[in-house]
Scaffold this active site. Structure first.
Site, short mmCIF file in Angstrom:
data_model
loop_
_atom_site.label_atom_id
_atom_site.label_comp_id
_atom_site.label_asym_id
_atom_site.label_seq_id
_atom_site.Cartn_x
_atom_site.Cartn_y
_atom_site.Cartn_z
NE ARG A 1 -3.77 -2.32 1.85
CZ ARG A 1 -3.72 -3.31 2.92
NH1 ARG A 1 -2.80 -3.09 3.60
NH2 ARG A 1 -4.32 -4.53 2.57
CB VAL A 2 3.23 2.59 1.99
CG1 VAL A 2 2.22 3.44 2.49
CG2 VAL A 2 3.95 1.83 2.60
#
Ligand code: ATP
Ligand code: MG
Length: 504
Positions: free
Chosen positions: A366-367
Site C-alpha cells: 500500500r505504500v
C-alpha cells in the site's frame, strides 16, 4: 439488649475498624500458589504492576500478565522446573530489558539477549526495555526510500519501502522464510542492519538459516534472536518484542533496520497457550480477546522517523503461516489489517515451479510504490495488468478454441514474463539488473527465445551486458532510471547477444 447497648457495641466496632490501617507496603512479597507450564499464580502480592518484572525465589524472573483482586498472574522466563509452589515472589519495579547496540551484530541471542552462539559473552552493552510505545505520528515521515529485496517479482510488483510493514503469508513450505532471508542477504553493502527473529522454530531450521547468512557474508550486519519450539511459551512470546527493542535502538540512532518475525502464527499460538493456562476466557479459535493488540503493538513500532529525530527506519517483514490457503482465518486477517500490504505465496504456484510463488492478484503493497526508483516504475507499470490478462487468457486457451494472432501473442508474452520473474533461492539481483530484465521482457524482445530457455537466456544475458557494456549498467544504477537512449542501447545488446547465444 436495648437500643443503646447496640449503638455502643456498634460504636466500639467502628472504632476498632478505624484503627486498622491498610498499609499496602506491609506485604511487599507474595507466594507462588500455582505453577505449571511456564505460568504462575501468586497470592498476596499487592504492589505489582502490569508488565512488571518479578523475582521468583531468587532463581527466576517472571512478567506480570494479569492483576486480580486477590491474585497476580505471571509468566516465567526460565526453565519451568526452577519454580515451585510456595516460593517467595517480589516485585522489582523494572520491566524486562535486553542488551542492545552494535555489540550484538553478528550474534545469535535468546529472547532475553543472552548469546547462544558460543562466541562468548556480550559485555557492557546498553539495555532497552522490550516493550516500548511506538513513535508518535509527529515523529514519523512518509515512506520514500526503497528497501530492495533483490527479488524481481517483489521489487517490481509489491515494492517495499523503508519503514513499511509488509506481511509474507502462505501455506507451509511455500518459500516464506527463503524470501525473507533473501531480502536480508540483499542488504549487503546497503547500510541496513537486519534482525531475524525465529519464533518457535525447529533449532535445525535456525541453524541452517545462520549457516546461509554466514555463507553470504550477511552476518556482518545481522542479528538473530532465536526462540525454538523447545523453549517455553513465555520465551517464544517475548522474542519478537526483544527483537523489536534491539531494532529500535538502531532506528532511534538514525540507522535503517530490517526485521523479520518468523513467524507470528507460532507467536499467537504461544500466547494462546499461556492465556489458556491462565484461565483467561477464550474467544474465536480459542485465542484470548487481546490477540489483536498482541500484534498491533508490535508492528506499530516499525516506522520511518522524520529527519528531526534522525530519520532512521524500521522495516518489518512479519511472516504468517496459513492452513490450506485460508487467509481469512482469525490471526491472518488481523495481521493483514495491521500491515501495509501482503505478499501472498501460493502452494499451487510453488508446486508448478513458479518460484517465488507470488500470487500477483492477492499481493499488494500500500505504500511501497511511492518509494520505487523511477526506472523500475517505468518498466513495471504494465506488468501486473499483462500478467492478469495472461492468466485469464490461459484459462480460456485451455478450451482449445482457435485463437487470433493478438491473443496468441499475449499468451506468448505472458509465458515469457512469468519465466522472467522466476528466481532461484538466494540469487538476488541488484536493481539495475532488475530494470534491464524487465525492460527486455516488457518490450517483448524475448519473442524468439523458446519459453523453456528464457530463464537461462536471461541469466546469461545479464552476465553479458554487465561485462560488455558496464557503462549502460552504470548509467541505470546511477540515475535509477532508464531513458530512451539507454533503452535502445539495451535493445541493441539483446540483439547482439541473441546472435551469439544461438550461434553457439
Ligand atoms: P515452512 O512453512 O516450513 O516455514 P517456508 O514457507 O518458510 O516453509 P522455505 O523453508 O523458505 O518455506 O522453503 C521451502 C523449500 O523451498 C526450501 O527447500 C527452499 O530451498 C525452497 N525454495 C524456496 N524458494 C525457492 C525458490 N525461489 N526457488 C527454488 N526453491 C525455493
Ligand atoms: Mg519458514
Amino acid at each position: 439488649m436495648n437500643k443503646d447497648e447496640i449503638t455502643q457495641i456498634e460504636e466500639r466496632i467502628r472504632k476498632k475498624l478505624r484503627s486498622v490501617s491498610l498499609d499496602y507496603n506491609v506485604m511487599p512479597a507474595g507466594r507462588v500458589r500455582f505453577s505449571g507450564d511456564g505460568v504462575i499464580k501468586i497470592d498476596g502480592l499487592r504492589n505489582a504492576k502490569y508488565g512488571e518484572l518479578l523475582d521468583v525465589g531468587g532463581v527466576a524472573e517472571a512478567i506480570v500478565l494479569g492483576l486480580y483482586e486477590n491474585e497476580v498472574d505471571a509468566i516465567v522466563l526460565a526453565e519451568e522446573d526452577k519454580v515451585s509452589s510456595g516460593m517467595i515472589v517480589k516485585a522489582t519495579g523494572r520491566i524486562v530489558e535486553v542488551p542492545v547496540g552494535k555489540k550484538l551484530i553478528g550474534r545469535t541471542v535468546n529472547p532475553l539477549g543472552a548469546p547462544i552462539d558460543g562466541l562468548g559473552p556480550i559485555k557492557g552493552a546498553k539495555r532497552r526495555p522490550v516493550e516500548a510505545p511506538a513513535a508518535d505520528i509527529a515523529d514519523r515521515s512518509k515512506v520514500d526510500t526503497p528497501l530492495q529485496t533483490g527479488i524481481l517479482a517483489i521489487d517490481a510488483m509489491v515494492p517495499i519501502g523503508r519503514g513499511q510493514r509488509e506481511l509474507i503469508i502462505g501455506d507451509r513450505q511455500t518459500g516464506k522464510t527463503s524470501l525473507a532471508v533473501d531480502a536480508i542477504i540483499n542488504q549487503k553493502g546497503k547500510d541496513v542492519i537486519c534482525i531475524y527473529v525465529a519464533i518457535g522454530q525447529k533449532a535445525s531450521n535456525v541453524a541452517s538459516i545462520l549457516h546461509t547468512l554466514n555463507e553470504f557474508g550477511a552476518m556482518d550486519y545481522t542479528i538473530i534472536v532465536c526462540s525454538t519450539a523447545k523453549d517455553s511459551a513465555p520465551l517464544q512470546y517475548i522474542a519478537p518484542y526483544s527483537g523489536c527493542a534491539i531494532a529500535e535502538e538502531f532506528m532511534y540512532s538514525g540507522k535503517d533496520v530490517l526485521i523479520v518475525y518468523d513467524d507470528l502464527s507460532k507467536h499467537a499460538v504461544a500466547y494462546r497457550a499461556m492465556s489458556l493456562l491462565l484461565k483467561r476466557p477464550p474467544g474465536r479459535e480459542a485465542y484470548p480477546g487481546d490477540i489483536f493488540y498482541l500484534h498491533s503493538r508490535l508492528l506499530e513500532r516499525a516506522a520511518k522517523l522524520s529527519g528531526k529525530i534522525g530519520g532512521g527506519s524500521m522495516t518489518a517483514l512479519p511472516i504468517v503461516e496459513t492452513m490450506a490457503g485460508d487467509i481469512s482465518a482469525y490471526v491472518p486477517t488481523n495481521i493483514i489489517s495491521i500491515t501495509d500490504g501482503q505478499i501472498y505465496l501460493e502452494s499451487e504456484l510453488f508446486n508448478a515451479g513458479v518460484r517465488p510463488a507470488v500470487n500477483v492478484g492477492l499481493s499488494v503493497s500500500r505504500v511501497g510504490s511511492s518509494a520505487q526508483v523511477t526506472g523500475m516504475r517505468k518498466v513495471s507499470g504494465k506488468l501486473r495488468l499483462d500478467l492478469s490478462q495472461y492468466r485469464e487468457l490461459s484459462v480460456f486457451a485451455q478450451f482449445g478454441t482457435d485463437l487470433d494472432a493478438n491473443t496468441l501473442s499475449r499468451l506468448e508474452h505472458g509465458k515469457r514474463t512469468t519465466e522472467t520473474l522466476k528466481q532461484d533461492v538466494h540469487e538476488t539481483y541488484p536493481v539495475e539488473n532488475q530494470i534491464v530484465l524487465l525492460y527486455v521482457a516488457m518490450k517483448e524482445l524475448l519473442k524468439d527465445v523458446p519459453v523453456k530457455d528464457v530463464t537461462k537466456f536471461n541469466a546469461e544475458f545479464l552476465r553479458y551486458i554487465n561485462n560488455a557494456y558496464p557503462d549502460i549498467i552504470a548509467t541505470i544504477r546511477d540515475t535509477g532510471d532508464i531513458n530512451m537512449e539507454t533503452g535502445l542501447a539495451v535493445e541493441d545488446a539483446v540483439n547482439e547477444f541473441s546472435d551469439i547465444y544461438y550461434k553457439k
